[in-house]
Design an enzyme around this catalytic site. Structure first.
Site, mmCIF file in Angstrom:
data_model
loop_
_atom_site.group_PDB
_atom_site.id
_atom_site.type_symbol
_atom_site.label_atom_id
_atom_site.label_comp_id
_atom_site.label_asym_id
_atom_site.label_seq_id
_atom_site.Cartn_x
_atom_site.Cartn_y
_atom_site.Cartn_z
ATOM 1 N N SER A 1 0.807 -1.223 0.000
ATOM 2 C CA SER A 1 0.000 0.000 0.000
ATOM 3 C C SER A 1 0.843 1.279 0.000
ATOM 4 O O SER A 1 1.636 1.492 -0.900
ATOM 5 C CB SER A 1 -0.923 -0.079 1.214
ATOM 6 O OG SER A 1 -1.820 0.970 1.232
ATOM 7 N N ASP B 1 -3.151 6.248 -3.181
ATOM 8 C CA ASP B 1 -1.975 5.658 -2.540
ATOM 9 C C ASP B 1 -1.373 4.604 -3.477
ATOM 10 O O ASP B 1 -1.844 4.416 -4.606
ATOM 11 C CB ASP B 1 -2.298 5.096 -1.143
ATOM 12 C CG ASP B 1 -3.128 3.831 -1.196
ATOM 13 O OD1 ASP B 1 -3.768 3.575 -2.236
ATOM 14 O OD2 ASP B 1 -3.137 3.077 -0.214
ATOM 15 N N ASP C 1 -6.161 2.033 -3.239
ATOM 16 C CA ASP C 1 -7.401 1.802 -2.497
ATOM 17 C C ASP C 1 -7.747 2.969 -1.580
ATOM 18 O O ASP C 1 -8.735 2.923 -0.855
ATOM 19 C CB ASP C 1 -7.380 0.463 -1.723
ATOM 20 C CG ASP C 1 -6.276 0.385 -0.701
ATOM 21 O OD1 ASP C 1 -5.454 1.322 -0.620
ATOM 22 O OD2 ASP C 1 -6.228 -0.629 0.022
ATOM 23 N N GLU D 1 -12.483 5.865 6.223
ATOM 24 C CA GLU D 1 -11.512 6.305 7.212
ATOM 25 C C GLU D 1 -11.073 7.703 6.777
ATOM 26 O O GLU D 1 -11.096 8.018 5.581
ATOM 27 C CB GLU D 1 -10.305 5.366 7.247
ATOM 28 C CG GLU D 1 -10.668 3.980 7.768
ATOM 29 C CD GLU D 1 -9.445 3.095 7.973
ATOM 30 O OE1 GLU D 1 -9.397 2.409 8.986
ATOM 31 O OE2 GLU D 1 -8.538 3.099 7.119
ATOM 32 N N ARG E 1 -3.620 4.779 20.495
ATOM 33 C CA ARG E 1 -3.849 3.383 20.084
ATOM 34 C C ARG E 1 -2.567 2.807 19.480
ATOM 35 O O ARG E 1 -1.747 3.545 18.916
ATOM 36 C CB ARG E 1 -4.995 3.272 19.067
ATOM 37 C CG ARG E 1 -4.741 3.968 17.748
ATOM 38 C CD ARG E 1 -5.835 3.689 16.727
ATOM 39 N NE ARG E 1 -5.622 2.433 16.013
ATOM 40 C CZ ARG E 1 -4.809 2.295 14.962
ATOM 41 N NH1 ARG E 1 -4.128 3.318 14.479
ATOM 42 N NH2 ARG E 1 -4.669 1.135 14.377
HETATM 43 C C1 16G Z 1 -4.155 -0.595 7.245
HETATM 44 C C2 16G Z 1 -5.626 -0.581 6.964
HETATM 45 C C3 16G Z 1 -6.112 0.841 6.904
HETATM 46 C C4 16G Z 1 -5.784 1.538 8.215
HETATM 47 C C5 16G Z 1 -4.312 1.429 8.531
HETATM 48 C C6 16G Z 1 -4.022 1.907 9.917
HETATM 49 C C7 16G Z 1 -6.880 -2.144 5.586
HETATM 50 C C8 16G Z 1 -7.024 -2.777 4.243
HETATM 51 N N1 16G Z 1 -5.917 -1.239 5.696
HETATM 52 O O1 16G Z 1 -3.440 0.002 6.206
HETATM 53 O O2 16G Z 1 -7.475 0.822 6.692
HETATM 54 O O3 16G Z 1 -6.131 2.881 8.170
HETATM 55 O O4 16G Z 1 -3.926 0.073 8.461
HETATM 56 O O5 16G Z 1 -2.669 1.744 10.195
HETATM 57 O O6 16G Z 1 -7.606 -2.462 6.504
HETATM 58 P P1 16G Z 1 -2.105 1.762 11.662
HETATM 59 O O7 16G Z 1 -2.788 0.657 12.440
HETATM 60 O O8 16G Z 1 -0.647 1.573 11.512
HETATM 61 O O9 16G Z 1 -2.441 3.116 12.246
HETATM 62 ZN ZN ZN Z 2 -3.600 1.120 0.088
#
Ligand code: 16G
Ligand code: ZN
Length: 522
Positions: A65, A270, A274, A363, A488
């Protein structure tokens, strides 16, 4: 030719020493050169998943991603284009870390009562990273131990989701990349014709030097005129660097190579297309239109169409803790649409959105889509009226369900949905940016000894562990007008995240910094 046994095939994909892998929010993700054995094993797991489901087609996507170019990753997609169910995530982790693969596969087969002879097709795609082709071969090797593999080469993540769904559900669309393009273009063009739009939809897209760039080029037509910048997929070190949706959202600034004209709309994808965010400048001031804005724009557009079509449907918007407090207020008070909160990660938002006739989930980072229930779609299709206005609204709604990817957030689909919502409502990007004002907000990343010590509740908005920390955060937050702050653990990086917002930018920065200080002992 007879199949290789698991042990023969697996010997070609040795596990690197001293590395542990965990299937996280978005599958496995780490330095690409470490992932060969993991991707091979995910291939094995995907064919087991297919066997478990009686031979249904499963997907494997190789992507990291928005991560830096040297990273890579892999995730499994279920038959209807959904994420691998959470119950199976521990199996992925078990196999990735196994020192005795045959025993662990046997264990999963026994626990899930799988007949491996039932393993069917697994479709595979990758983004444009340097390690992609080698990992793709590893995935195929793993899949072919029990099942059959079909590689589609370079794809966006949502295209792979589309292909999995259309292999299992022919009504969804033709199971090819061309089928994906046709479905979107014909629905977009038909909507434009219904509304008598003569001028093509136009926008400049920053494709993050990723796979979105070549894919967007396949989507031009007389009514679609898209310019792509940051489209260099040959330079493997350029992916997501100083460009792309994550860069723009995190830094709240323009990407490289976009020289904006005031009051004109731009967008950034990105690396695997997606996520999408939009922006414009007003007297050279940068104005971001993020996932919260996309959700409110699409929800109010769809609401208007429902009213015109005289159709009643229950709609909800799903957000995460990262949604700006002012967007939530606007949705609840002005749009009068209910809001639910879930933890971060598409799988959580997607499932919640399925509880509505129309579930809009985004999001703040631009990852999201709109889900229409089967029941509502068939009602829309079977309703006819003699009023041309009602009929046009009904048709537009049905066509929108084809423009918008019903399996997962999709930059390309979301881009078109937004351009249509603006054009049909005669709304400029500046009008869109004025729907509501936004509370100043800031995101911090703090490296701690053990991020797993941070446990949350209430859709990640409150900490339950480490004990006592939330009370200290609450005490700080109370001192700031409209203050809000949460902590978090990241699901993709070895760090915790701190988000703060408050009525003024100075307060927001101050609040965030003071909460970060609270984390020092950890
Ligand atoms: C992943 C998630 C995205 C989320 C991000 C948070 C999917 C397909 N992708 O890229 O939605 O915003 O994680 O990242 O679910 P973090 O937990 O490192 O903050
Ligand atoms: Zn992505």
């Amino acid at each position: 030719m007879s199949k290789d046994t698991l042990s023969t095939a697996s010997a070609r994909h040795p596990k690197p020493p001293n590395t542990t892998f965990a299937y996280g929010t978005a599958g496995f993700r780490t330095i690409g050169s470490l992932l060969d054995s993991t991707v091979f094993r995910v291939g094995v797991l995907a064919s087991l998943r297919s066997a478990k489901l009686g031979g249904k087609t499963i997907g494997v996507m190789i992507t990291a991603s928005h991560n830096p170019p040297q990273d890579n990753g892999v995730k499994v997609v279920d038959p209807l284009g959904e994420m691998l169910p959470q119950l199976w995530e521990p199996y992925a982790t078990q196999l990735a870390n196994s020192d005795n693969l045959e025993d662990d596969v046997r264990d999963i087969v026994a626990r899930e009562k799988i007949d491996v002879a039932q393993a069917g097709l697994v479709v595979v795609g990758m983004d444009t990273r340097e390690t992609g082709p080698q990992l793709l071969r590893a995935a195929i090797d793993g899949i072919e131990v029990f099942g059959r593999a079909k590689s589609f080469g370079e794809l966006t993540t949502p295209q792979l989701h589309y292909l999995v769904r259309s292999h299992n559900d022919p009504e969804f669309g033709e199971p090819s990349e061309n089928g994906y393009n046709k479905k979107i273009i014909s629905a977009v063009e038909e909507i434009l014709r219904l509304w008598n739009v003569q001028e093509p939809l136009e926008i400049t897209v920053d494709a993050a030097n990723g796979v979105g760039a070549p894919k967007l080029r396949n989507l031009s037509s007389d009514l679609i005129n898209i310019s792509v910048v940051n489209s260099n997929t040959q330079d493997k070190s350029a992916l997501n660097v100083e460009c792309g949706a994550d860069y723009v959202k995190t830094n709240q600034k323009l990407p490289a190579n976009v020289q904006p004209r005031d009051h004109q709309l731009y967008s950034s994808f990105d690396g695997d297309a997606d996520r999408v965010v939009f922006y414009y400048t007003d007297e050279s001031r940068f104005q971001l239109l993020d996932g919260d804005r996309i959700a409110t724009l699409l929800a109010s557009f769809i609401n208007k169409l429902l009213q015109q079509a005289k159709v009643k449907a229950n709609m909800g918007i799903i957000q995460t803790a990262y949604a700006n407090g002012d967007s939530t207020k606007y949705i609840q008070e002005t749009l009068q649409i209910p809001v639910d909160f879930t933890p971060t990660g598409v799988k959580h938002l997607h499932h919640k959105a399925q509880e509505y006739d129309i579930g809009v989930y985004f999001e703040a980072n631009g990852h999201g889509t709109v889900l229409f229930s089967e029941k509502l779609i068939s009602e829309l299709k079977s309703t006819h009226t003699s009023s041309p206005e009602e009929e046009r609204a009904l048709k537009t709604l049905v066509l929108l369900t084809e423009v918008i990817n019903q399996t997962v957030g999709d930059s390309i689909s979301d881009l078109f949905a937004v351009l249509l919502a603006l054009r049909i409502q005669n709304k400029t990007c500046v009008d869109w940016g004025k729907d509501y004002t936004e509370l100043p907000n800031k995101l911090f990343k703090v490296v701690v000894k053990d991020r797993f010590a941070f446990k949350t509740t209430d859709a990640e908005r409150r900490l339950v562990e480490p004990a006592g920390l939330q009370a200290k955060i609450d005490a700080l937050v109370a001192a700031y007008a409209r203050g809000r702050c949460f902590v978090r653990a990241s699901g993709t990086e070895n760090a915790v995240r701190v988000y703060s917002e408050a009525a003024s930018a100075a307060d927001c920065a101050d609040l965030g910094a003071r909460v970060c200080e609270l984390l020092e002992p950890y």
